[in-house]
Design a protein around this motif. Structure first.
Motif, PDB file in Angstrom:
ATOM      1  N   CYS A 217       0.653  -1.369   0.131  1.00 55.05           N
ATOM      2  CA  CYS A 217       0.242  -0.195  -0.137  1.00 55.05           C
ATOM      3  C   CYS A 217       0.947   1.548  -0.067  1.00 55.05           C
ATOM      4  O   CYS A 217       1.830   0.945   0.452  1.00 55.05           O
ATOM      5  CB  CYS A 217      -0.893   0.418   1.244  1.00 55.05           C
ATOM      6  N   PRO A 218       0.322   2.003  -0.655  1.00 49.88           N
ATOM      7  CA  PRO A 218       1.434   3.443  -0.385  1.00 49.88           C
ATOM      8  C   PRO A 218       1.070   3.729   0.896  1.00 49.88           C
ATOM      9  O   PRO A 218       2.410   4.851   0.584  1.00 49.88           O
ATOM     10  CB  PRO A 218       0.385   4.749  -1.528  1.00 49.88           C
ATOM     11  N   THR A 219       1.309   3.680   1.818  1.00 44.58           N
ATOM     12  CA  THR A 219       0.529   4.255   3.361  1.00 44.58           C
ATOM     13  C   THR A 219      -0.059   5.587   3.035  1.00 44.58           C
ATOM     14  O   THR A 219       0.134   5.997   2.888  1.00 44.58           O
ATOM     15  CB  THR A 219       2.081   4.006   4.171  1.00 44.58           C
ATOM     16  N   CYS A 220      -0.662   6.079   4.893  1.00 44.60           N
ATOM     17  CA  CYS A 220      -0.890   6.662   4.434  1.00 44.60           C
ATOM     18  C   CYS A 220      -0.975   7.039   6.570  1.00 44.60           C
ATOM     19  O   CYS A 220      -0.604   6.493   6.881  1.00 44.60           O
ATOM     20  CB  CYS A 220      -2.748   6.628   3.579  1.00 44.60           C
TER      21      CYS A 220
ATOM     22  N   ALA B 282      -1.580   4.437   8.899  1.00 38.69           N
ATOM     23  CA  ALA B 282      -0.047   3.198   9.703  1.00 38.69           C
ATOM     24  C   ALA B 282       0.207   3.979  10.509  1.00 38.69           C
ATOM     25  O   ALA B 282       0.707   4.574  10.808  1.00 38.69           O
ATOM     26  CB  ALA B 282       0.549   3.682   7.705  1.00 38.69           C
TER      27      ALA B 282
ATOM     28  N   MET C  68       0.379  -4.499   4.053  1.00 38.30           N
ATOM     29  CA  MET C  68      -0.228  -3.105   3.956  1.00 38.30           C
ATOM     30  C   MET C  68       0.432  -2.342   5.303  1.00 38.30           C
ATOM     31  O   MET C  68       0.394  -2.963   6.467  1.00 38.30           O
ATOM     32  CB  MET C  68      -1.652  -4.130   3.837  1.00 38.30           C
ATOM     33  N   GLY C  69      -0.703  -1.348   5.766  1.00 36.29           N
ATOM     34  CA  GLY C  69      -0.346  -0.222   6.177  1.00 36.29           C
ATOM     35  C   GLY C  69      -1.709  -0.779   7.676  1.00 36.29           C
ATOM     36  O   GLY C  69      -1.055  -0.136   8.811  1.00 36.29           O
ATOM     37  N   CYS C  70      -2.230  -1.003   7.004  1.00 39.43           N
ATOM     38  CA  CYS C  70      -3.430  -0.736   8.235  1.00 39.43           C
ATOM     39  C   CYS C  70      -4.388  -2.181   8.204  1.00 39.43           C
ATOM     40  O   CYS C  70      -4.559  -2.900   7.404  1.00 39.43           O
ATOM     41  CB  CYS C  70      -3.835   0.335   8.357  1.00 39.43           C
TER      42      CYS C  70
ATOM     43  N   ASN D 170      -7.723  -1.557   6.066  1.00 39.82           N
ATOM     44  CA  ASN D 170      -7.883  -1.884   5.292  1.00 39.82           C
ATOM     45  C   ASN D 170      -7.173  -2.797   4.294  1.00 39.82           C
ATOM     46  O   ASN D 170      -7.534  -3.170   2.709  1.00 39.82           O
ATOM     47  CB  ASN D 170      -8.075  -0.651   4.425  1.00 39.82           C
ATOM     48  N   GLY D 171      -6.403  -3.231   5.322  1.00 36.34           N
ATOM     49  CA  GLY D 171      -5.071  -3.726   4.655  1.00 36.34           C
ATOM     50  C   GLY D 171      -5.272  -4.819   4.124  1.00 36.34           C
ATOM     51  O   GLY D 171      -5.629  -4.961   2.781  1.00 36.34           O
TER      52      GLY D 171
HETATM   53  S1  SF4 Z   1      -4.132   0.061   4.062  1.00 29.99           S
HETATM   54 FE1  SF4 Z   1      -4.256   1.590   5.398  1.00 29.99          FE
HETATM   55  S2  SF4 Z   1      -2.248   2.407   5.638  1.00 29.99           S
HETATM   56 FE2  SF4 Z   1      -2.154   1.622   3.489  1.00 29.99          FE
HETATM   57  S3  SF4 Z   1      -3.034   3.157   2.288  1.00 29.99           S
HETATM   58 FE3  SF4 Z   1      -4.553   1.675   3.191  1.00 29.99          FE
HETATM   59  S4  SF4 Z   1      -5.276   2.799   4.820  1.00 29.99           S
HETATM   60 FE4  SF4 Z   1      -3.457   3.615   4.598  1.00 29.99          FE
END
Ligand code: SF4
Length: 351
Positions: A266-269, A272, A299-301, A304-305
């Motif tokens: 994921c692009p991270t946001c 994360a 994935m960052g979270c 949604n990961g």
């Molecule tokens: S997976 Fe989670 S942390 Fe990664 S971009 Fe999507 S919402 Fe943001």
């Protein structure tokens, strides 16, 4: 526009044991960056490329010593070898004698017809194909000034094809490379309609990886999408394994070939809570060594990961101080942050 799945039909040729064209998988090739006369260094580089999936290798043959080195190089490698020749037909003859599986040359710069005939005859005896490599930067001075650059490139290729065909030679492969992407696309589109031979595609002198990979992906990707291209080379100012990796990423993006693990990250946001950039880069580095047709997600979270990476075979979705391991989008178990890389790699190896 043809769209994927409708590849241009082309005559099949063989470079050593690799089929090119006629529906064969799109072959990935690269070129050594060592001095071909340095047999040991050249073999070492080619063996490294074989490990990353390179299927055909080309070596520069600037002089007789380089041509003679081919036979020793061939003994140390597994993939077919193409000799890259300019101007001197004797280098082509010597390369063939030394066991080259293919030649890349411009009959136009070989000179007198007898010289071209000698090369073609020797290639034919050994069933060795010749790639006519037209480059926008070195078009014949005699080209019709009224033609556009892509048209001049196609003209040059057609003239050289005619020359080979007049010698009853049809083990032909053609490339029409330019630095400019629209020029390259136009030239290939036009030649693809006019000849039955397989096409080697690429963007020449694309540059350093940062720019060259993008430029190549756009140019090669558009052509492949249109069904054009039977073998590809990504030209980069970088070690050749980067060319091979980039070539496979282009082919994988279009679902044309499978090679190694596909990493989804994921692009991270702002959600994360773990350094995803560092983690994804560390995973990518580890995955370079593996050749499993597997999709891995970082994935960052947890919110949604797994959902975002639903079609990944295996992955992690990170949270505060820990991560959830998931397989096929389903949560399997929780991992401590410090163990994420280790556990993920262990699971991938077990898969
Ligand atoms: S997976 Fe989670 S942390 Fe990664 S971009 Fe999507 S919402 Fe943001």
């Amino acid at each position: 526009m043809k769209g994927l799945g409708l590849r241009r039909s082309s005559k099949q040729i063989r470079i050593g044991n690799v089929a090119i064209g006629g529906g064969a998988p799109i072959a990935v090739q690269s070129m050594t960056k060592t001095d071909t006369r340095d047999i040991k260094a050249t073999i070492k580089q080619i063996k490294g490329l074989e490990d990353c999936g390179c299927e055909i290798i080309r070596v520069a043959v600037p002089d007789m010593q380089a041509a003679e080195a081919i036979s020793a190089i061939k003994k140390g490698i597994r993939i077919p070898l193409i000799a890259d020749i300019h101007f001197d037909y004797r280098l082509a003859l010597e390369s063939l004698k030394a066991g080259a599986d293919g030649l890349r040359l411009n009959p136009g710069n070989i000179g007198e017809p007898e010289k071209v005939t000698a090369v073609v005859k020797a290639a034919k005896e050994r069933n060795v194909p010749i790639r006519i490599g037209v480059n926008a930067g070195s078009l014949p001075k005699t080209a019709n000034p009224k033609l556009s650059i892509p048209q001049k490139m196609v003209e040059a290729a057609l003239q050289q094809i005619k020359l080979l065909e007049s010698l009853d030679f049809d083990l032909i492969k053609v490339s029409l490379k330019a630095f400019d992407v629209p020029t390259t696309i136009e030239a290939y589109r036009e030649v693809a309609e006019k000849i039955p031979y397989p096409l080697h595609i690429g963007i020449t002198e694309a540059g350093t990886p940062r720019r060259g990979v993008i430029r190549s992906a756009v140019g090669i990707g558009i052509l492949l999408w249109e069904g054009i291209g039977d073998t590809i080379r990504v030209s980069l100012t970088a070690p050749p394994d980067k060319e091979v990796t980039a070539a496979y990423e282009i082919l994988k993006s279009l679902n044309l070939r499978e090679r190694g693990v596909t990493l989804v990250s994921c692009p991270t946001c702002g959600r994360a809570e773990v350094d995803i950039v560092a983690l994804a880069n560390a995973v990518e580095k580890e995955l370079e060594k593996l050749n499993k047709p597997l999709k891995v997600a970082v994935m960052g979270c947890v919110v949604n990961g797994p959902g975002e990476a639903r079609d990944a075979d295996i992955g992690v979705a990170c949270g505060k101080g820990k991560a959830v391991l998931f397989k096929k989008g389903k949560k399997v178990r929780t991992i401590e942050e410090k163990d994420i890389l280790k556990v993920l790699m262990r699971e991938i190896e077990r898969w």
